[in-house]
Design an enzyme around this catalytic site. Structure first.
Site, short mmCIF file in Angstrom:
data_model
loop_
_atom_site.label_atom_id
_atom_site.label_comp_id
_atom_site.label_asym_id
_atom_site.label_seq_id
_atom_site.Cartn_x
_atom_site.Cartn_y
_atom_site.Cartn_z
N GLY A 26 22.06 37.57 -63.06
CA GLY A 26 20.87 36.78 -62.78
C GLY A 26 20.58 36.67 -61.30
N HIS B 282 17.37 44.36 -58.34
CA HIS B 282 17.45 44.41 -59.82
C HIS B 282 16.17 45.04 -60.39
CE1 HIS B 282 20.18 40.88 -58.96
NE2 HIS B 282 20.96 41.65 -59.69
N GLN C 61 35.28 37.29 -63.19
CA GLN C 61 35.27 38.15 -62.00
C GLN C 61 35.20 37.36 -60.71
OE1 GLN C 61 31.47 40.10 -63.35
NE2 GLN C 61 31.07 40.25 -61.17
N SER D 295 21.86 38.75 -54.22
CA SER D 295 21.58 37.37 -54.67
C SER D 295 22.15 36.36 -53.68
CB SER D 295 22.22 37.14 -56.04
OG SER D 295 21.80 38.14 -56.92
O1 PAF Z 1 27.06 43.66 -60.48
C1 PAF Z 1 26.99 42.63 -61.18
O2 PAF Z 1 26.00 41.89 -61.16
C2 PAF Z 1 28.16 42.28 -62.07
O3 PAF Z 1 29.37 42.63 -61.48
C3 PAF Z 1 28.04 42.85 -63.49
C4 PAF Z 1 28.09 44.38 -63.46
C5 PAF Z 1 26.77 42.40 -64.14
C6 PAF Z 1 29.22 42.38 -64.34
O4 PAF Z 1 29.22 40.99 -64.47
#
Ligand code: PAF
Length: 253
Positions: free
Chosen positions: A29, A35, A59, A184
């Site tokens: 998001g 994006h 993560q 972001s």
């Molecule tokens: O790059 C990201 O935004 C994130 O690491 C991903 C690939 C959506 C995994 O949560």
């Protein structure tokens, strides 16, 4: 009209009723033009585009970073609609981690280098969630930005290692007019830090070596985590105030 899918059941239902190729863009998001360029590429190459938004806790090795991660679902949905996304998948933690992360994907070589050296377990979390999402969405192709070059390469290798039937499509880094890679996290920079942030890209590009780039950036007052050359790229991560930025450029010979 965009379909909003909040559960795996809704995703499965959507997936069953469409035919043709599916392009998938997984995100956390806080969508920006970077994006949008992934979505445009997916739109060009696929009959249907599915976007996921899930701030993946496994993560994040720093709970403050997870807490502060921008969450902007309303404006994200507007951008998704503008880019012609067919379905927006916004699952909850319990949907994606029914095992509460008892099972994870571990990469034993490259995931400990560069960003992995400073963010323990980060890439295991990334690979695990990407594998789950690819299994759920069953796309023909999935789109990842080159800004997260180490992430992109680890995902490509995971896809090979597990014989996944998906094409991973790298998409070039989108930059602001002054060269700063779109992220972001940029919105959290103070106006003063935002002004000097483009020096990161400039030094990566123009320094004769990784070491020289590091030295230059430190002279400019950046708190450098690492600058290293890998696979014909110069990769780096640094802090501006409390904001961690990453970037990489192709090394021109
Ligand atoms: O790059 C990201 O935004 C994130 O690491 C991903 C690939 C959506 C995994 O949560």
């Amino acid at each position: 009209m965009i379909s909003i899918l909040r559960t795996i059941e809704e995703l499965n239902h959507f997936r069953q009723k469409i035919s043709g190729t599916v392009g998938f863009v997984p995100t956390m998001g806080a969508l920006h033009e970077g994006h949008a360029s992934l979505l445009r590429q997916a739109r060009k190459q696929s009959d249907h585009v599915i976007l996921s938004i899930f701030v993946n806790p496994t993560q994040f090795n720093d709970s403050k970073d997870l807490e502060n991660y921008p969450r902007t679902l309303e404006t994200d949905q507007i951008l998704a609609e503008r880019e012609g996304v067919d379905a927006l998948f916004i699952p909850q933690y319990n949907d994606l981690y029914p095992d509460h992360y008892l099972y994870e994907v571990i990469e034993k070589k490259w995931s400990h280098l560069f960003c992995g050296a400073y963010r323990e377990g980060h890439f295991n979390g990334v690979l695990t969630i990407v594998l789950k999402l690819l299994n759920l969405v069953q796309p023909h192709s999935a789109f990842f930005g080159e800004k997260d070059y180490q992430q992109l390469r680890l995902i490509q290798e995971m896809v090979k290692a597990f014989f996944l039937k998906v094409q991973i499509v790298p998409v070039e880094t989108c930059r602001e007019a002054d060269g700063l890679a779109m992220s972001s996290r940029n919105v959290r920079l103070t106006p003063k830090d935002r002004q000097r942030a483009p020096l990161f890209h400039q030094c990566l590009k123009s320094a004769p070596s990784a070491q020289a780039a590091r030295q230059k950036l430190e002279e400019h007052g950046f708190r450098v985590e690492y600058i290293e050359d890998w696979e014909n790229r110069r990769l780096g991560a640094l802090y501006l105030g409390a904001v961690r930025l990453i970037d990489n450029v192709k090394i021109e010979h």
